[in-house]
Each structure stands twice: as C-alpha cells, then as structure tokens.
Write a protein that holds these residues in place. Structure first.
Motif, PDB file in Angstrom:
ATOM      1  N   ARG A   1       1.414  -1.204  -0.176  1.00 46.33           N
ATOM      2  CA  ARG A   1       0.238   0.661  -0.158  1.00 46.33           C
ATOM      3  C   ARG A   1       0.449   1.829   0.268  1.00 46.33           C
ATOM      4  NH1 ARG A   1      -2.292   3.200   4.229  1.00 46.33           N
ATOM      5  NH2 ARG A   1      -0.965   1.860   5.957  1.00 46.33           N
ATOM      6  N   LEU A   2       1.849   1.087   0.503  1.00 51.46           N
ATOM      7  CA  LEU A   2       2.776   1.958   0.769  1.00 51.46           C
ATOM      8  C   LEU A   2       4.281   1.651   0.504  1.00 51.46           C
ATOM      9  CD1 LEU A   2       1.515   4.452   3.494  1.00 51.46           C
ATOM     10  CD2 LEU A   2       1.424   4.877   1.636  1.00 51.46           C
ATOM     11  N   PRO A   3       5.372   2.304   0.675  1.00 52.69           N
ATOM     12  CA  PRO A   3       6.707   1.836   0.068  1.00 52.69           C
ATOM     13  C   PRO A   3       7.038   1.036   1.676  1.00 52.69           C
ATOM     14  CG  PRO A   3       6.586   3.332  -0.847  1.00 52.69           C
ATOM     15  CD  PRO A   3       5.808   3.742  -0.179  1.00 52.69           C
ATOM     16  N   LEU A   4       7.825   0.430   2.626  1.00 51.27           N
ATOM     17  CA  LEU A   4       8.596  -0.232   3.764  1.00 51.27           C
ATOM     18  C   LEU A   4       9.707  -0.074   3.797  1.00 51.27           C
ATOM     19  CD1 LEU A   4       8.099  -0.730   6.149  1.00 51.27           C
ATOM     20  CD2 LEU A   4       7.894  -3.081   5.806  1.00 51.27           C
ATOM     21  N   TYR A   5      10.688   1.118   4.685  1.00 52.09           N
ATOM     22  CA  TYR A   5      12.194   0.994   3.854  1.00 52.09           C
ATOM     23  C   TYR A   5      11.992   0.111   5.486  1.00 52.09           C
ATOM     24  CZ  TYR A   5      11.040   4.416   0.492  1.00 52.09           C
ATOM     25  OH  TYR A   5      10.471   5.290  -0.859  1.00 52.09           O
ATOM     26  N   HIS A   6      12.511  -1.172   4.665  1.00 51.31           N
ATOM     27  CA  HIS A   6      13.139  -1.502   6.701  1.00 51.31           C
ATOM     28  C   HIS A   6      14.933  -1.515   6.492  1.00 51.31           C
ATOM     29  CE1 HIS A   6      13.259  -6.246   8.490  1.00 51.31           C
ATOM     30  NE2 HIS A   6      13.578  -4.877   8.946  1.00 51.31           N
ATOM     31  N   ILE A   7      15.006  -0.573   7.296  1.00 51.87           N
ATOM     32  CA  ILE A   7      16.599  -0.497   8.048  1.00 51.87           C
ATOM     33  C   ILE A   7      17.548  -0.858   8.743  1.00 51.87           C
ATOM     34  CG2 ILE A   7      18.346   1.586   8.265  1.00 51.87           C
ATOM     35  CD1 ILE A   7      16.308   3.037   6.432  1.00 51.87           C
ATOM     36  N   ASP A   8      17.852  -1.705   8.634  1.00 50.23           N
ATOM     37  CA  ASP A   8      19.106  -2.397   9.849  1.00 50.23           C
ATOM     38  C   ASP A   8      20.601  -1.892  10.082  1.00 50.23           C
ATOM     39  OD1 ASP A   8      20.184  -4.094  11.698  1.00 50.23           O
ATOM     40  OD2 ASP A   8      19.109  -5.921  10.878  1.00 50.23           O
ATOM     41  N   LEU A   9      20.022  -1.088  11.504  1.00 46.98           N
ATOM     42  CA  LEU A   9      21.799  -1.084  11.792  1.00 46.98           C
ATOM     43  C   LEU A   9      22.626  -1.936  12.570  1.00 46.98           C
ATOM     44  CD1 LEU A   9      20.376   2.883  12.506  1.00 46.98           C
ATOM     45  CD2 LEU A   9      21.106   2.457  10.381  1.00 46.98           C
TER      46      LEU A   9
ATOM     47  N   LEU B   1      25.913   7.202   5.664  1.00 45.65           N
ATOM     48  CA  LEU B   1      24.468   6.281   4.533  1.00 45.65           C
ATOM     49  C   LEU B   1      23.892   7.360   3.658  1.00 45.65           C
ATOM     50  CD1 LEU B   1      23.563   3.314   7.378  1.00 45.65           C
ATOM     51  CD2 LEU B   1      25.044   3.248   4.993  1.00 45.65           C
ATOM     52  N   GLY B   2      23.434   7.942   4.136  1.00 46.66           N
ATOM     53  CA  GLY B   2      22.601   9.024   3.074  1.00 46.66           C
ATOM     54  C   GLY B   2      21.221   8.516   2.946  1.00 46.66           C
ATOM     55  N   LEU B   3      20.704   7.746   4.396  1.00 45.20           N
ATOM     56  CA  LEU B   3      19.163   7.606   4.795  1.00 45.20           C
ATOM     57  C   LEU B   3      18.004   8.997   4.625  1.00 45.20           C
ATOM     58  CD1 LEU B   3      20.200   5.524   7.785  1.00 45.20           C
ATOM     59  CD2 LEU B   3      19.378   5.023   5.140  1.00 45.20           C
ATOM     60  N   ASP B   4      18.108  10.157   4.107  1.00 40.17           N
ATOM     61  CA  ASP B   4      18.149  10.874   4.145  1.00 40.17           C
ATOM     62  C   ASP B   4      16.361  10.626   3.437  1.00 40.17           C
ATOM     63  OD1 ASP B   4      18.592  11.834   7.069  1.00 40.17           O
ATOM     64  OD2 ASP B   4      19.424  13.917   6.106  1.00 40.17           O
ATOM     65  N   ASP B   5      17.031  10.638   2.105  1.00 37.66           N
ATOM     66  CA  ASP B   5      15.570  10.195   0.898  1.00 37.66           C
ATOM     67  C   ASP B   5      14.068   9.400   1.628  1.00 37.66           C
ATOM     68  OD1 ASP B   5      16.727  12.053  -1.120  1.00 37.66           O
ATOM     69  OD2 ASP B   5      17.587  10.403  -1.561  1.00 37.66           O
ATOM     70  N   TYR B   6      15.275   8.449   2.062  1.00 39.86           N
ATOM     71  CA  TYR B   6      13.813   7.179   2.858  1.00 39.86           C
ATOM     72  C   TYR B   6      13.068   8.066   3.846  1.00 39.86           C
ATOM     73  CZ  TYR B   6      16.674   3.864   0.493  1.00 39.86           C
ATOM     74  OH  TYR B   6      17.206   3.191  -0.102  1.00 39.86           O
ATOM     75  N   PHE B   7      13.699   8.654   4.906  1.00 37.83           N
ATOM     76  CA  PHE B   7      13.509   9.748   5.785  1.00 37.83           C
ATOM     77  C   PHE B   7      12.473  10.614   5.723  1.00 37.83           C
ATOM     78  CE2 PHE B   7      17.477   8.338   8.338  1.00 37.83           C
ATOM     79  CZ  PHE B   7      16.836   6.646   8.675  1.00 37.83           C
ATOM     80  N   TYR B   8      12.677  11.112   4.365  1.00 32.81           N
ATOM     81  CA  TYR B   8      12.059  12.616   4.927  1.00 32.81           C
ATOM     82  C   TYR B   8      11.056  12.002   3.055  1.00 32.81           C
ATOM     83  CZ  TYR B   8      14.329  14.389   8.313  1.00 32.81           C
ATOM     84  OH  TYR B   8      14.682  13.883  10.091  1.00 32.81           O
ATOM     85  N   GLY B   9      10.564  10.875   2.774  1.00 34.37           N
ATOM     86  CA  GLY B   9       9.977  10.351   1.870  1.00 34.37           C
ATOM     87  C   GLY B   9       8.736  10.093   2.036  1.00 34.37           C
ATOM     88  N   ASN B  10       7.787   9.021   0.907  1.00 33.14           N
ATOM     89  CA  ASN B  10       7.012   8.934   1.081  1.00 33.14           C
ATOM     90  C   ASN B  10       6.682   7.621   1.484  1.00 33.14           C
ATOM     91  OD1 ASN B  10       5.932  11.232   0.207  1.00 33.14           O
ATOM     92  ND2 ASN B  10       6.111  11.247  -1.931  1.00 33.14           N
TER      93      ASN B  10
END
Ligand SMILES: Nc1ncnc2c1ncn2[C@@H]1O[C@H](COP(=O)(O)OP(=O)(O)OP(=O)(O)O)[C@@H](O)[C@H]1O
Ligand SMILES: [Mg+2]
Length: 171
Positions: A85-93, A105-114
């Motif tokens: 229904r929405l994209p899921l970004y599953h991030i494992d640190l 890592l430049g994760l901001d595109d994930y954090f501030y995306g849709n």
C-alpha cells in the motif's frame, strides 16, 4: 474468543504505552495493526537486544501494508525496500559501529520520502535519526513473552500510540 492478548498500561498524556506479547504471532499481529495505521513518512525506531522480536514485528508491519513478500531479517543489507500500500523501508543498523557510518549512509531520502521507515537497532544512530518518531522498545521477559514500550516523539506519533491502545487484537 474476543480475548485481549495484550496487557496495557498507559501513562498520562500518552508519553508511553506498554504492551505484553505472549507469542511471535501476537507480535506479528501488533505489527499488522501498526502497518494498517501507517501513513507516508512515518518513522518507527525499534530498540531491543538480539532476538527480542524486531524483525518479527516488522514482518507484521509489512503485512499491515499489504506487502506479500516475507520479511526475513536483512542481515546482509542495511536497507531493504518492500512495496505494498506504501513503500516500506526496512533499515537494519546492526552491522554499524560508529554514528558517522550511520550519518554517511545518506538515509534522509528514505526518512523524508513517502514511505514508511522501520529501523532495527535504532539505538546505534539515535542522534542522526529523525527527531519525530515512534520509538518501540522491546524487552525479553521469557522464552515466549516480550514487552513493547511505545515512546512517541511528536504529535503524529502520540496519535498513533493513542490508537494502538484501542487496537482490537483478536485471534
Ligand atoms: N512474543 C514474542 N514476540 C516475538 N518473537 C518471539 C516471541 N516469543 C518468542 N519469539 C522468538 O524470538 C525470536 C525473535 O526473532 P527476531 O528475528 O524477530 O528478533 P530480532 O530482534 O529482529 O533479532 P536481531 O537483533 O538478530 O535482528 C524468534 O525466534 C521468535 O520466534
Ligand atoms: Mg532482526
């Protein structure tokens, strides 16, 4: 029938909510409830020791987002993208040792995306992760029991925590 599977304790003004899961299936069901409530841009930070159930909860979140793929622990990738229904970004640190590595890592595109971001081992990157989030702290109680403490930061997340309190968790 109609049994409530979680004990709930809610502190004043929804600063935190604590639920007890008695099985992996209940943890998945809790995740499914979160996935169904999720909106674009939501951030869920999972904190808890090895094997407490972070991936198990994420699996449920994926199902709640209508993602059919099985969410295995992404042990060799840091970001896994799943589409429902929405994209899921599953991030494992888990594999990262220094905060600089998380920042790089430049994760901001994930954090501030849709999409919806779920971060396992979020404690490794807290200072560079979005300040508004729902933190979910998982603790081991026994072989089959885990406690889930929800700590919302920001209005959106206090609202979700409030709705989780009313979640119907029937079998
Ligand atoms: N109530 C419960 N909720 C979730 N998992 C449970 C519960 N009871 C037992 N388990 C077991 O605990 C394990 C949780 O594994 P999972 O991979 O979800 O943990 P994790 O926190 O993601 O670990 P890691 O830190 O290695 O990523 C599974 O083997 C699951 O069957
Ligand atoms: Mg995991």
């Amino acid at each position: 029938m109609g049994a409530l599977y979680y004990k709930m304790m809610t502190s004043q003004s929804m600063r935190s909510l604590k639920l007890i899961s008695h099985s992996p299936e209940q943890t998945q069901k809790l995740g499914t409830g979160i996935g169904e409530l999720a909106l674009p841009g939501d951030i869920y930070l999972l904190v808890g020791n090895l094997g407490t159930g972070k991936t198990c909860l994420t699996q449920g979140i994926a199902w709640g987002l209508n993602i059919k793929e099985y969410t295995m622990s992404p042990s060799f990738v840091i970001v896994r993208e799943l589409h429902g229904r929405l994209p899921l970004y599953h991030i494992d640190l888990y594999r990262l040792d220094h905060i600089e590595e998380v920042a790089d890592l430049g994760l901001d595109d994930y954090f501030y995306g849709n999409g919806v971001c779920v971060v396992e081992w979020a404690e490794k990157g807290l200072s560079v992760l979005p300040p508004e989030h729902l933190m979910i702290q998982i603790s081991f109680i026994s072989d089959t029991e885990r406690s889930f403490q929800f700590k919302p930061s920001g209005k959106r997340y206090r609202e979700i925590a409030g709705r989780l309190k009313h979640l119907s968790l029937k079998s």
